[in-house]
Structures are given as structure tokens and as C-alpha cells.
Design an enzyme around this catalytic site. Sequence first.
Site, PDB file in Angstrom:
ATOM      1  N   SER A 199       0.908  -1.344   0.136  1.00 30.93           N
ATOM      2  CA  SER A 199      -0.156   0.061  -0.129  1.00 30.93           C
ATOM      3  C   SER A 199       1.155   1.149   0.091  1.00 30.93           C
ATOM      4  CB  SER A 199      -1.058  -0.141   1.323  1.00 30.93           C
ATOM      5  OG  SER A 199      -1.349   1.480   1.484  1.00 30.93           O
TER       6      SER A 199
ATOM      7  N   TYR B  80      -2.700  -0.833  10.044  1.00 32.36           N
ATOM      8  CA  TYR B  80      -2.712  -1.117   8.539  1.00 32.36           C
ATOM      9  C   TYR B  80      -1.206  -0.702   8.116  1.00 32.36           C
ATOM     10  CZ  TYR B  80      -4.287  -1.029   3.760  1.00 32.36           C
ATOM     11  OH  TYR B  80      -4.333  -1.210   2.480  1.00 32.36           O
TER      12      TYR B  80
HETATM   13  P1  NDP Z   1     -11.947  -4.961  -1.284  1.00 28.00           P
HETATM   14  O1  NDP Z   1     -12.509  -4.628   0.126  1.00 28.00           O
HETATM   15  O2  NDP Z   1     -12.668  -4.832  -2.487  1.00 28.00           O
HETATM   16  O3  NDP Z   1     -11.150  -6.641  -1.153  1.00 28.00           O
HETATM   17  C1  NDP Z   1     -10.732  -7.074  -0.121  1.00 28.00           C
HETATM   18  C2  NDP Z   1     -10.662  -8.554  -0.183  1.00 28.00           C
HETATM   19  O4  NDP Z   1     -10.056  -9.410   0.815  1.00 28.00           O
HETATM   20  C3  NDP Z   1     -12.083  -9.014  -0.396  1.00 28.00           C
HETATM   21  O5  NDP Z   1     -12.193  -9.903  -1.844  1.00 28.00           O
HETATM   22  C4  NDP Z   1     -12.131  -9.813   0.482  1.00 28.00           C
HETATM   23  O6  NDP Z   1     -13.081 -11.025   0.422  1.00 28.00           O
HETATM   24  C5  NDP Z   1     -10.793 -10.214   1.054  1.00 28.00           C
HETATM   25  N1  NDP Z   1     -10.539 -10.610   2.387  1.00 28.00           N
HETATM   26  C6  NDP Z   1     -10.710  -9.626   3.530  1.00 28.00           C
HETATM   27  N2  NDP Z   1     -10.479 -10.324   4.755  1.00 28.00           N
HETATM   28  C7  NDP Z   1     -10.246 -11.595   4.471  1.00 28.00           C
HETATM   29  C8  NDP Z   1     -10.336 -12.949   5.201  1.00 28.00           C
HETATM   30  N3  NDP Z   1     -10.405 -12.822   6.400  1.00 28.00           N
HETATM   31  N4  NDP Z   1     -10.347 -13.928   4.362  1.00 28.00           N
HETATM   32  C9  NDP Z   1     -10.599 -13.932   2.972  1.00 28.00           C
HETATM   33  N5  NDP Z   1     -10.687 -13.019   2.241  1.00 28.00           N
HETATM   34  C10 NDP Z   1     -10.624 -11.737   2.873  1.00 28.00           C
HETATM   35  O7  NDP Z   1     -10.601  -3.935  -1.296  1.00 28.00           O
HETATM   36  P2  NDP Z   1      -9.391  -3.803  -2.287  1.00 28.00           P
HETATM   37  O8  NDP Z   1      -9.506  -4.277  -3.546  1.00 28.00           O
HETATM   38  O9  NDP Z   1      -9.294  -2.293  -2.243  1.00 28.00           O
HETATM   39  O10 NDP Z   1      -8.159  -4.389  -1.473  1.00 28.00           O
HETATM   40  C11 NDP Z   1      -7.376  -5.485  -1.790  1.00 28.00           C
HETATM   41  C12 NDP Z   1      -6.030  -5.260  -1.239  1.00 28.00           C
HETATM   42  O11 NDP Z   1      -5.506  -4.048  -1.601  1.00 28.00           O
HETATM   43  C13 NDP Z   1      -6.018  -5.096   0.077  1.00 28.00           C
HETATM   44  O12 NDP Z   1      -4.823  -5.903   0.732  1.00 28.00           O
HETATM   45  C14 NDP Z   1      -5.907  -3.579   0.410  1.00 28.00           C
HETATM   46  O13 NDP Z   1      -5.279  -3.463   1.656  1.00 28.00           O
HETATM   47  C15 NDP Z   1      -4.969  -3.209  -0.701  1.00 28.00           C
HETATM   48  N6  NDP Z   1      -4.865  -2.032  -0.947  1.00 28.00           N
HETATM   49  C16 NDP Z   1      -5.973  -1.252  -1.648  1.00 28.00           C
HETATM   50  C17 NDP Z   1      -6.122   0.166  -1.929  1.00 28.00           C
HETATM   51  C18 NDP Z   1      -7.156   0.890  -2.510  1.00 28.00           C
HETATM   52  O14 NDP Z   1      -6.860   2.015  -2.570  1.00 28.00           O
HETATM   53  N7  NDP Z   1      -8.184   0.203  -2.778  1.00 28.00           N
HETATM   54  C19 NDP Z   1      -4.804   0.699  -1.777  1.00 28.00           C
HETATM   55  C20 NDP Z   1      -3.628   0.200  -1.187  1.00 28.00           C
HETATM   56  C21 NDP Z   1      -3.770  -1.292  -0.816  1.00 28.00           C
HETATM   57  P3  NDP Z   1     -14.425 -11.322   1.062  1.00 28.00           P
HETATM   58  O15 NDP Z   1     -15.271 -10.292   0.701  1.00 28.00           O
HETATM   59  O16 NDP Z   1     -15.160 -12.450   0.618  1.00 28.00           O
HETATM   60  O17 NDP Z   1     -14.290 -11.468   2.407  1.00 28.00           O
END
Ligand code: NDP
Length: 254
Positions: free
Chosen positions: A144, A157
Site C-alpha cells: 500500500s 494497517y
Molecule cells: P476490497 O475490500 O474490494 O477487497 C478486499 C478483499 O479481501 C475481498 O475480496 C475480501 O473477500 C478479502 N478478504 C478480507 N479479509 C479476508 C479474510 N479474512 N479471508 C479471506 N478474504 C478476505 O478492497 P481492495 O480491492 O481495495 O483491497 C485489496 C488489497 O489491496 C488489500 O490488501 C488492500 O489493503 C490493498 N490496497 C488497496 C488500496 C485501495 O486504494 N483500494 C490501496 C492500497 C492497498 P471477502 O469479501 O470474501 O471477505
Amino acid sequence: MELFDLSGRVAVVTGGNGGIGLGMALGMARAGATIVVAGRDAAKNADAVKQIQEAGARASAIPVDVLKEDSCRALMADTVKAHGRLDILVNNAGMSIRKQPEQYTVAEWHTVMDSNLTSAFICSHAAYSEMKKGGMGKIINIGSMMSIFGAPFATAYAASKGGMVQMTKSMATAWAKDNIQVNAILPGWIDTALTRRAREQIQGLHDNVLRRTPAGRWGEPSDFAGIAVFLAAAASDFVTGAAITVDGGYSVLG
Ligand code: NDP
């Protein structure tokens, strides 16, 4: 092009059922990979599999809760059972709890660290022997801007995402001998469910991101298709331990 061809490769994407994870999954699928969508939400998993199949690739869903070690280990074993191999692991699942540090409970700290960082360690640990057996592997960890910067609402985070970069470097040095490359992607501000929640919680975030991002826009999940293919493919065979920003210039604006 052979350098970017993922035909015959099997990729597991944690959190591949939406947002950035699905953007990367679709990119790798279009390059020929078979995708295992690994998330908790069954309806989201099914919808993502449908989208990947409609893009012309093989895909299946394996439910996982990355907070549980057994679930992570079963994900890798079930992937090999279903598809015969495991070549690419994207540690993308993640979440945040946005609070001032003094308002955090220790339990909340552990939830963020375990969801974002410990999960990536366990999944990589569980994938290693299969990758070693196959003679190659690609691990892609999602960091991130908080791997670089800090913010008042992001103590746990930022700790987890900073740790992701250092873990990436150490695993890269350990597993280079096994032809396993380990790299990190550091996204800027991307329009997903996660940041839609952030925009509700943080006053002025939307406009600040637009002002602060040289590209003048929020990123989209599709912006991660190309970097995922590169880091998953032979094109990156001598790239390991890197942390690559995909941020529209956010991190280099002085
Ligand atoms: P989303 O909320 O769309 O995606 C998060 C994903 O993580 C979901 O698919 C969710 O699946 C899964 N997830 C969370 N907790 C669990 C768990 N305990 N077990 C299994 N799956 C889990 O957000 P983003 O696409 O934005 O995030 C994806 C990654 O990118 C993350 O690591 C985030 O920190 C990182 N990121 C995002 C940024 C942004 O601006 N969007 C910037 C920098 C980093 P489910 O819904 O099925 O639980």
C-alpha cells in the site's frame, strides 16, 4: 508473447472475488492462467468465477478465511487437488480498521495484522513446497502507500503493509535458489469497496486523492492487470524482492 504467456499456470488470488484482486485475476486469466478465486463471500466468489470464465479462462472458487491457518493450508492443498499444480500466489486479501492509535484495542490490532500480514506469511509458507516441487513459483504481495507513508488512522494497517515489504524482501532472498520470485505491488488510491468505506469515514478524502495524484484520477482494479501478468510471468524471472508502486505518481510527487 511467450514472456507474458501464463498458459498452463495455476494462480491462487486471495481476495480475488472483487476489487484489486479481481482486476489482477482477470489480467492473468486473459494471459492464459487458470485462476482460483479465494475469498469468504460465496456470492462474490461465484460472480468472480463467472466473470473470469466469460473472459475465456478456467476458474474455480475455493472459500477461505485467511485469519485461520487451517483454512489457508487447505486452500493450497485443494488447489493442487483440483488443478494439479500451484505456480502463482497473490496475497491480496486485506482490510483496515480506521482509528487513532489510542482508540485501538489490542484485539483490533491483531485482526488487522493477521488479515493483512500473517495471512500472507501462512499462505506463502503453505505454497512453498508445491512451488519448489514444480521448479518455479511467483508470489505477489499487495502492500500500500502505507508501506511507505504513515497516517493517523492507519497505525496497524501501515505496520502490516510496511511489514509486507520487508517480508517480501526476506522471502525473495530465501527462495531465489528455488526459482521462486517474491515481489510486492504498492497500490495508490484505487476505487474499490475498501476505499468507498474510507471515503465515508475520512472527510475530504476523495478530493485530496484527486489533488495529490499526478495522474489526476483514482486508480481502477483494471490498472493492476498488467503488473500482475508481468510479476506472474517469465518476463520477471530476474525480478525479486522488489516493491513496485502502481499509484499514478502519488508516491513521487514532491
Ligand atoms: P476490497 O475490500 O474490494 O477487497 C478486499 C478483499 O479481501 C475481498 O475480496 C475480501 O473477500 C478479502 N478478504 C478480507 N479479509 C479476508 C479474510 N479474512 N479471508 C479471506 N478474504 C478476505 O478492497 P481492495 O480491492 O481495495 O483491497 C485489496 C488489497 O489491496 C488489500 O490488501 C488492500 O489493503 C490493498 N490496497 C488497496 C488500496 C485501495 O486504494 N483500494 C490501496 C492500497 C492497498 P471477502 O469479501 O470474501 O471477505
